[in-house]
Design an enzyme around this catalytic site. Structure first.
Site, PDB file in Angstrom:
ATOM      1  N   CYS A 132       5.365 -15.514   7.743  1.00 38.66           N
ATOM      2  CA  CYS A 132       5.073 -16.838   7.158  1.00 38.66           C
ATOM      3  C   CYS A 132       4.020 -17.630   7.930  1.00 38.66           C
ATOM      4  O   CYS A 132       3.579 -18.684   7.471  1.00 38.66           O
ATOM      5  CB  CYS A 132       6.358 -17.635   7.050  1.00 38.66           C
ATOM      6  N   HIS A 272       5.172 -25.306   6.661  1.00 40.02           N
ATOM      7  CA  HIS A 272       5.623 -24.131   5.908  1.00 40.02           C
ATOM      8  C   HIS A 272       6.912 -24.512   5.181  1.00 40.02           C
ATOM      9  O   HIS A 272       7.776 -25.184   5.745  1.00 40.02           O
ATOM     10  CB  HIS A 272       5.863 -22.977   6.885  1.00 40.02           C
ATOM     11  N   ASN A 302      10.352 -20.538  -0.953  1.00 44.10           N
ATOM     12  CA  ASN A 302       9.509 -20.058   0.143  1.00 44.10           C
ATOM     13  C   ASN A 302       8.607 -18.928  -0.381  1.00 44.10           C
ATOM     14  O   ASN A 302       9.074 -17.812  -0.621  1.00 44.10           O
ATOM     15  CB  ASN A 302      10.405 -19.549   1.283  1.00 44.10           C
TER      16      ASN A 302
HETATM   17  C1  LIG Z   1      19.846 -19.009   4.885  1.00 36.39           C
HETATM   18  C2  LIG Z   1      20.292 -20.434   5.073  1.00 36.39           C
HETATM   19  C3  LIG Z   1      19.832 -21.295   3.912  1.00 36.39           C
HETATM   20  C4  LIG Z   1      21.813 -20.450   5.117  1.00 36.39           C
HETATM   21  O1  LIG Z   1      22.250 -21.775   5.328  1.00 36.39           O
HETATM   22  P1  LIG Z   1      23.309 -22.089   6.472  1.00 36.39           P
HETATM   23  O2  LIG Z   1      23.629 -23.514   6.362  1.00 36.39           O
HETATM   24  O3  LIG Z   1      22.736 -21.604   7.767  1.00 36.39           O
HETATM   25  O4  LIG Z   1      24.490 -21.246   6.017  1.00 36.39           O
HETATM   26  P2  LIG Z   1      25.280 -20.179   6.881  1.00 36.39           P
HETATM   27  O5  LIG Z   1      24.439 -18.978   7.096  1.00 36.39           O
HETATM   28  O6  LIG Z   1      25.882 -20.888   8.057  1.00 36.39           O
HETATM   29  O7  LIG Z   1      26.409 -19.837   5.882  1.00 36.39           O
HETATM   30  C5  LIG Z   1      27.418 -20.777   5.555  1.00 36.39           C
HETATM   31  C6  LIG Z   1      28.281 -20.142   4.487  1.00 36.39           C
HETATM   32  O8  LIG Z   1      27.552 -20.135   3.249  1.00 36.39           O
HETATM   33  C7  LIG Z   1      27.551 -18.836   2.720  1.00 36.39           C
HETATM   34  N1  LIG Z   1      26.323 -18.619   1.954  1.00 36.39           N
HETATM   35  C8  LIG Z   1      25.190 -18.029   2.348  1.00 36.39           C
HETATM   36  N2  LIG Z   1      24.325 -17.998   1.338  1.00 36.39           N
HETATM   37  C9  LIG Z   1      24.924 -18.609   0.306  1.00 36.39           C
HETATM   38  C10 LIG Z   1      24.541 -18.903  -1.016  1.00 36.39           C
HETATM   39  N3  LIG Z   1      23.331 -18.569  -1.494  1.00 36.39           N
HETATM   40  N4  LIG Z   1      25.399 -19.556  -1.800  1.00 36.39           N
HETATM   41  C11 LIG Z   1      26.603 -19.897  -1.374  1.00 36.39           C
HETATM   42  N5  LIG Z   1      27.054 -19.641  -0.126  1.00 36.39           N
HETATM   43  C12 LIG Z   1      26.210 -18.991   0.690  1.00 36.39           C
HETATM   44  C13 LIG Z   1      27.672 -17.925   3.904  1.00 36.39           C
HETATM   45  O9  LIG Z   1      28.147 -16.665   3.537  1.00 36.39           O
HETATM   46  C14 LIG Z   1      28.614 -18.692   4.781  1.00 36.39           C
HETATM   47  O10 LIG Z   1      29.913 -18.454   4.328  1.00 36.39           O
HETATM   48  P3  LIG Z   1      31.108 -18.220   5.374  1.00 36.39           P
HETATM   49  O11 LIG Z   1      31.196 -19.492   6.157  1.00 36.39           O
HETATM   50  O12 LIG Z   1      32.263 -17.946   4.499  1.00 36.39           O
HETATM   51  O13 LIG Z   1      30.695 -17.048   6.197  1.00 36.39           O
HETATM   52  C15 LIG Z   1      19.749 -21.022   6.397  1.00 36.39           C
HETATM   53  O14 LIG Z   1      20.379 -20.383   7.479  1.00 36.39           O
HETATM   54  C16 LIG Z   1      18.270 -20.891   6.543  1.00 36.39           C
HETATM   55  O15 LIG Z   1      17.522 -21.512   5.807  1.00 36.39           O
HETATM   56  N6  LIG Z   1      17.805 -20.117   7.534  1.00 36.39           N
HETATM   57  C17 LIG Z   1      16.419 -19.950   7.770  1.00 36.39           C
HETATM   58  C18 LIG Z   1      15.866 -19.001   6.758  1.00 36.39           C
HETATM   59  C19 LIG Z   1      14.372 -19.023   6.708  1.00 36.39           C
HETATM   60  O16 LIG Z   1      13.771 -20.025   6.909  1.00 36.39           O
HETATM   61  N7  LIG Z   1      13.800 -17.866   6.405  1.00 36.39           N
HETATM   62  C20 LIG Z   1      12.419 -17.721   6.216  1.00 36.39           C
HETATM   63  C21 LIG Z   1      11.684 -17.661   7.498  1.00 36.39           C
HETATM   64  S1  LIG Z   1      10.000 -17.895   7.227  1.00 36.39           S
END
Ligand SMILES: CC(C)(COP(=O)(O)OP(=O)(O)OC[C@H]1O[C@@H](n2cnc3c(N)ncnc32)[C@H](O)[C@@H]1OP(=O)(O)O)[C@@H](O)C(=O)NCCC(=O)NCCS
Length: 345
Positions: A132, A272, A302
């Protein structure tokens, strides 16, 4: 002796005493028509519209449809419109640099494919792989060629068909990514506009947390890699999130400090678009109000290398000559960085 440059510019004709900067002189974007909504994703994986909006800020994303359509097809749409807008032909381009993690093919480069499709027969170019952060890395590349006098018209494309590597059975990733493309033209500027400074980083120890494991030389495609879904994006969301919040905010603050910029003298933050919470953390760190941050993540998700040029394209009419912009990104690798530029028109 006369040194002939790759694009046949004469090295000696360059005036070395004059400080030349590389400025963006045109910007264009393209997003495919098909809109993948949160409601549709609810039918594909266990998720909800509320969860996606609350945790990411994304409402919908675009998907490039059609057999045989690749990243270059989006780029061609954007680039042809850009050339028309700037009033130049493809033959006038010296270089094409394409930031992408979803090239049409592993080789040749998507730069080659785009050059052929738009009829840019007199240029050279290559792809940049920096996840990214690729668009920022590519801008810095382009600036170096222009400042050295080796090129005068450099096209930088940020484009990704993320739907080609997203697993629509994995709710951790499929809600985040979308397809899209943006591009800019960089040209020499003698008024001090354009790219002023950049701080760019890589740290390969981050490769374990965000990657596409198979399909490269380490794990070439086999039946097993397909069965194990290793040709799709793998992401440890929490780890990436923590890294992103710190790295993008820190590097944005650092580049402002090093250029004696404050929240009063920066007109726009162009982050980004990975997660609205990450964008907010960066904005708060550099002290900018919400109305001075370019945000379109709700519409496109994204788009990896497309996010920053798509923002510039959508905000183009609001930008004024001399505006100070801070562009900031992070991505798989890990890669991250910030770039300070003065808008040139
Ligand atoms: C992926 C992301 C949105 C997840 O959000 P989060 O607040 O960190 O959520 P977590 O990973 O802590 O997960 C919390 C819960 O939601 C669940 N969950 C994950 N994706 C989900 C979805 N699409 N819908 C519903 N629940 C979801 C998880 O399984 C977890 O459940 P659990 O507590 O039973 O295990 C976040 O971590 C993120 O944006 N990370 C960076 C990703 C990124 O920027 N990538 C590109 C890089 S350029």
């Amino acid at each position: 002796m006369t040194h002939k440059m790759p694009n046949n510019l004469d090295y000696k004709s360059y005036n070395w005493s004059m400080k030349v900067t590389a400025a963006i002189t045109a910007v264009q974007g393209y997003v495919p028509d098909y809109i993948l909504t949160n409601a549709e994703l609810e039918k594909m994986v266990e998720t909800s519209n509320e969860w996606i909006i609350a945790r990411t800020g994304i409402k919908e994303r675009r998907i490039l449809q059609g057999v045989g359509k690749g990243t270059s097809d989006m780029a061609v749409e954007a680039v042809n419109a850009l050339l028309k807008k700037r009033g130049i032909t493809a033959e006038e381009l010296d270089m094409i640099i394409v930031a992408t993690v979803t090239p049409d093919m592993m080789f040749p480069s998507t730069a080659c494919v785009i050059a052929d499709k738009i009829g840019a027969h007199k240029c050279w170019g290559y792809d940049v792989s920096a996840a990214c952060s690729g668009f920022l890395f590519s801008l810095q590349n382009a600036a170096a060629y222009i400042q050295s006098g080796m090129a005068k018209k450099v096209l930088v494309v940020g484009a990704d068909k993320m739907s080609s590597i997203v697993d629509y059975k994995d709710r951790n990733t499929c809600v985040i990514f979308g397809d899209g493309c943006g591009c800019v033209l960089l040209e020499p500027n003698e008024e001090g506009m354009g790219i002023q400074d950049a701080i760019l980083h890589i740290d390969g120890s981050g490769r374990h947390y965000l990657n596409q494991k198979a399909g490269g030389s380490q794990y070439p495609a086999t039946e097993q890699t397909v069965v194990h879904r290793e040709h799709y994006i793998y992401q440890e969301g929490k780890t990436v999130f923590k890294f992103a919040v710190k790295s993008m905010a820190d590097v944005s603050a650092e580049i402002m400090e090093r250029n004696h910029l404050t929240s009063e003298t920066v007109q726009w933050l162009v982050p980004h678009q990975a997660n609205l919470r990450i964008i907010d953390a960066t904005r708060e760190r550099v002290g900018l109000s919400e109305d001075r941050v370019m945000i379109n993540i709700q519409k496109y998700g994204n788009t990896t290398n497309g996010t920053i040029p798509l923002c510039l394209w959508e905000w183009e009419s609001k930008l004024k000559k001399g505006d100070n912009l801070i562009l900031a990104a992070f991505g798989g690798g890990f890669t991250w960085g910030a770039l300070y530029l003065k808008w040139a028109y």
